[in-house]
Write a protein that holds these residues in place. Structure first.
Motif, PDB file in Angstrom:
ATOM      1  N   PRO A 203      12.891 -18.737 -54.352  1.00 28.92           N
ATOM      2  CA  PRO A 203      12.047 -17.739 -53.690  1.00 28.92           C
ATOM      3  C   PRO A 203      12.615 -17.379 -52.320  1.00 28.92           C
ATOM      4  N   GLN A 204      12.494 -16.104 -51.962  1.00 19.91           N
ATOM      5  CA  GLN A 204      12.993 -15.603 -50.689  1.00 19.91           C
ATOM      6  C   GLN A 204      11.831 -15.157 -49.807  1.00 19.91           C
ATOM      7  N   MET A 205      11.961 -15.411 -48.517  1.00 20.31           N
ATOM      8  CA  MET A 205      10.957 -14.954 -47.565  1.00 20.31           C
ATOM      9  C   MET A 205      11.351 -13.558 -47.069  1.00 20.31           C
ATOM     10  N   ARG A 206      10.471 -12.578 -47.302  1.00 13.66           N
ATOM     11  CA  ARG A 206      10.730 -11.207 -46.892  1.00 13.66           C
ATOM     12  C   ARG A 206       9.660 -10.754 -45.895  1.00 13.66           C
ATOM     13  N   ASN A 207      10.043  -9.790 -45.063  1.00 13.28           N
ATOM     14  CA  ASN A 207       9.068  -9.155 -44.176  1.00 13.28           C
ATOM     15  C   ASN A 207       8.702  -7.819 -44.795  1.00 13.28           C
ATOM     16  N   TRP A 208       7.542  -7.783 -45.420  1.00  8.43           N
ATOM     17  CA  TRP A 208       7.126  -6.600 -46.187  1.00  8.43           C
ATOM     18  C   TRP A 208       5.974  -5.889 -45.499  1.00  8.43           C
TER      19      TRP A 208
ATOM     20  N   SER B 103       3.287  -5.053 -41.034  1.00 10.56           N
ATOM     21  CA  SER B 103       4.186  -5.862 -41.852  1.00 10.56           C
ATOM     22  C   SER B 103       3.757  -7.318 -41.809  1.00 10.56           C
ATOM     23  N   LYS B 104       4.133  -8.061 -42.854  1.00  8.36           N
ATOM     24  CA  LYS B 104       3.735  -9.456 -42.979  1.00  8.36           C
ATOM     25  C   LYS B 104       4.745 -10.169 -43.868  1.00  8.36           C
ATOM     26  N   ASP B 105       5.054 -11.444 -43.530  1.00  3.63           N
ATOM     27  CA  ASP B 105       5.995 -12.214 -44.335  1.00  3.63           C
ATOM     28  C   ASP B 105       5.442 -12.445 -45.735  1.00  3.63           C
ATOM     29  N   ALA B 106       6.373 -12.440 -46.711  1.00  2.00           N
ATOM     30  CA  ALA B 106       5.985 -12.645 -48.106  1.00  2.00           C
ATOM     31  C   ALA B 106       7.018 -13.535 -48.784  1.00  2.00           C
ATOM     32  N   LEU B 107       6.537 -14.512 -49.545  1.00  2.00           N
ATOM     33  CA  LEU B 107       7.397 -15.355 -50.377  1.00  2.00           C
ATOM     34  C   LEU B 107       7.554 -14.633 -51.708  1.00  2.00           C
ATOM     35  N   THR B 108       8.793 -14.265 -52.057  1.00  2.00           N
ATOM     36  CA  THR B 108       8.983 -13.373 -53.196  1.00  2.00           C
ATOM     37  C   THR B 108       9.923 -13.966 -54.238  1.00  2.00           C
ATOM     38  N   VAL B 109       9.732 -13.503 -55.470  1.00  2.00           N
ATOM     39  CA  VAL B 109      10.652 -13.782 -56.569  1.00  2.00           C
ATOM     40  C   VAL B 109      10.888 -12.469 -57.312  1.00  2.00           C
ATOM     41  N   PRO B 110      11.956 -12.360 -58.092  1.00  2.30           N
ATOM     42  CA  PRO B 110      12.151 -11.146 -58.890  1.00  2.30           C
ATOM     43  C   PRO B 110      11.000 -10.952 -59.873  1.00  2.30           C
ATOM     44  N   GLU B 111      10.655  -9.699 -60.131  1.00  2.00           N
ATOM     45  CA  GLU B 111       9.599  -9.423 -61.099  1.00  2.00           C
ATOM     46  C   GLU B 111       9.939  -9.977 -62.472  1.00  2.00           C
ATOM     47  N   SER B 112      11.238 -10.041 -62.780  1.00  2.48           N
ATOM     48  CA  SER B 112      11.660 -10.543 -64.089  1.00  2.48           C
ATOM     49  C   SER B 112      11.323 -12.019 -64.278  1.00  2.48           C
TER      50      SER B 112
ATOM     51  N   LEU C 232       1.607 -15.642 -53.804  1.00  2.17           N
ATOM     52  CA  LEU C 232       0.658 -16.127 -52.809  1.00  2.17           C
ATOM     53  C   LEU C 232       0.434 -17.626 -52.903  1.00  2.17           C
ATOM     54  N   SER C 233       0.519 -18.173 -54.090  1.00  5.59           N
ATOM     55  CA  SER C 233       0.331 -19.616 -54.268  1.00  5.59           C
ATOM     56  C   SER C 233       0.917 -20.032 -55.606  1.00  5.59           C
ATOM     57  N   GLY C 234       1.276 -21.332 -55.694  1.00  4.35           N
ATOM     58  CA  GLY C 234       1.734 -21.886 -56.964  1.00  4.35           C
ATOM     59  C   GLY C 234       3.135 -22.438 -56.939  1.00  4.35           C
ATOM     60  N   ILE C 235       3.977 -22.016 -55.977  1.00  7.19           N
ATOM     61  CA  ILE C 235       5.342 -22.525 -55.898  1.00  7.19           C
ATOM     62  C   ILE C 235       5.716 -22.796 -54.449  1.00  7.19           C
ATOM     63  N   GLU C 236       6.777 -23.555 -54.260  1.00  7.39           N
ATOM     64  CA  GLU C 236       7.308 -23.842 -52.933  1.00  7.39           C
ATOM     65  C   GLU C 236       8.571 -23.010 -52.706  1.00  7.39           C
ATOM     66  N   GLU C 237       8.940 -22.843 -51.445  1.00  6.07           N
ATOM     67  CA  GLU C 237      10.105 -22.034 -51.116  1.00  6.07           C
ATOM     68  C   GLU C 237      11.395 -22.641 -51.666  1.00  6.07           C
ATOM     69  N   ALA C 238      11.430 -23.982 -51.822  1.00 11.53           N
ATOM     70  CA  ALA C 238      12.634 -24.651 -52.303  1.00 11.53           C
ATOM     71  C   ALA C 238      12.690 -24.761 -53.824  1.00 11.53           C
ATOM     72  N   SER C 239      11.714 -24.195 -54.523  1.00 11.73           N
ATOM     73  CA  SER C 239      11.686 -24.302 -55.984  1.00 11.73           C
ATOM     74  C   SER C 239      12.855 -23.538 -56.605  1.00 11.73           C
ATOM     75  N   ASN C 240      13.325 -24.064 -57.746  1.00  7.07           N
ATOM     76  CA  ASN C 240      14.329 -23.367 -58.539  1.00  7.07           C
ATOM     77  C   ASN C 240      13.619 -22.678 -59.695  1.00  7.07           C
ATOM     78  N   ILE C 241      13.616 -21.353 -59.672  1.00 14.06           N
ATOM     79  CA  ILE C 241      12.817 -20.557 -60.603  1.00 14.06           C
ATOM     80  C   ILE C 241      13.728 -19.883 -61.621  1.00 14.06           C
ATOM     81  N   VAL C 242      13.297 -19.882 -62.872  1.00 10.45           N
ATOM     82  CA  VAL C 242      14.033 -19.182 -63.921  1.00 10.45           C
ATOM     83  C   VAL C 242      13.959 -17.682 -63.635  1.00 10.45           C
TER      84      VAL C 242
END
Length: 365
Positions: free
Chosen positions: A48-53, A288-297, A335-345
């Motif tokens: 997961p990446q931290m973005r300023n959205w 704007s506000k920081d967001a923890l993001t993953v690809p939609e895929s 918003l919730s459910g994973i950590e920033e250091a998680s390895n996501i498929v």
């Protein structure tokens, strides 16, 4: 060794050999199954990446005129002689839109001009009498009563002339009102006037989109109102799919008791010119506000719930329930459910099951 003992020994040897062979075969099968499981699914991992959205509030509503002017006849009893514009015509303030019959107004104007001339003559006569009376006043040539009569006649003639001139001006205005004119720059959006129609005072003839300005009257839920104010930027999707940007000019002071929504009045650029009456959706930008993001895929949607799959050190996929927020540029906020250091498929999670053994392709991002 007896014959029976020899047979028993042979049978025992065969059994031991068979068991050893079976054990070896079972071990080979288990190892082969593990190998097959390890290579069955190959996945790429991302972190997961931290973005300023930008933080937004979703809104939707109708495109309406900024101001709509109703153009009506100010005089009655006259027919429409000529129509100069139609729906869609662009006009400037003061442009003629229609002409009413002028004959009656012209006749009344001429009559009143004659009334003014008569009043001027009466005043001249009264003034001459008053001037003579003032000259001989006190000499005894005229009685005081007669002098007073001449002076009052002069004042009455002056008042009559003023009244006649006022009536003349009224007739000039009435003649001018036989020309129906645009009250502002803009576009004709409605025409109810018909050639030959005899109009009454106050009859609506045209409607005008003032200044060619269209605004977006967007509905928003009451829970968002404390954060909304005039001046915020708004983005709506235009009828051709292009974005149109505007500014909130007013936050509606009331909330609809049936829907629990308020109206935001959003001014749109004059050049955009979207059609009035269209329904549009969009957002209000709050900042704007920081967001923890993953690809939609990476999202897996099952039974109305969003999941992602994380891979641990044991290379097994773990299904994690997540709550999502904003979406932007093919990424989604978690918003919730994973950590920033998680390895996501990164993709293909729909083909995974909880606890599945995977092969990792490349490095985790």
């Amino acid at each position: 060794m007896s014959y029976k003992r020899m047979v028993a020994a042979c049978l025992a040897g065969a059994l031991v050999s068979s068991l050893a062979t079976s054990s070896h075969t079972l071990a080979q099968g288990t190892a082969k199954a593990e190998v097959e499981e390890a290579v069955a699914l190959s996945v790429s991992l991302v972190q997961p990446q931290m973005r300023n959205w930008p933080e937004t509030v979703p809104v939707s509503g109708w495109l309406e005129p900024w101001h709509e002017a109703i153009i009506a006849s100010e005089i009655g009893g006259l027919r429409i002689d000529e129509l100069l514009v139609d729906v869609g015509s662009e006009v400037k303030k003061g442009d003629p839109l229609a002409y009413l019959a002028k004959e009656t107004a012209l006749a009344n104007l001429k009559k009143q001009q004659a009334e003014v001339q008569s009043a001027e003559a009466d005043l001249a006569k009264a003034k001459a009498n008053a001037d003579r009376a003032r000259k001989v006043e006190g000499s005894g040539a005229l009685s005081d009563e007669k002098v007073t009569e001449y002076l009052i006649a002069e004042q009455t003639a002056e008042a009559s002339l003023l009244s006649a001139k006022a009536d003349l001006e009224s007739q000039r205005i009435e003649l001018e009102q036989t020309t129906i004119r645009a009250v502002d720059d803009g576009q004709i959006t409605s025409r109810s006037a018909k050639l030959g129609q005899v109009v009454s005072s106050g009859t609506e003839l045209f409607r005008l989109l003032r200044q060619n300005k269209v605004e977006w009257q967007a509905e928003v839920t009451a829970t968002h109102l404390p954060r909304l104010k005039a001046g915020l930027e708004a983005i709506l999707e235009g009828p051709d799919g292009k974005e149109i940007r505007g500014k909130v000019r007013l936050v509606g002071p009331t909330i609809d008791t049936d829907t629990g929504r308020a109206i935001l009045y959003v001014s749109l650029p004059q050049g955009s010119r979207p059609r009035v009456g269209l329904y549009a959706t969009g957002v209000i930008l709050l900042g704007s506000k920081d967001a923890l993001t993953v690809p939609e895929s990476a999202l897996v949607f099952r039974d109305g719930i969003n999941y992602v799959f994380a891979v641990g050190a044991d290379k097994r996929a773990e299904r994690l329930l997540v709550k999502i927020g904003r979406r932007f540029d093919n990424e989604v906020e978690i918003l919730s459910g994973i950590e920033e250091a998680s390895n996501i498929v990164q993709s293909g999670g729909a083909f995974l099951s909880d606890g599945a053994l995977v092969k990792i392709v490349g490095e985790a991002q």
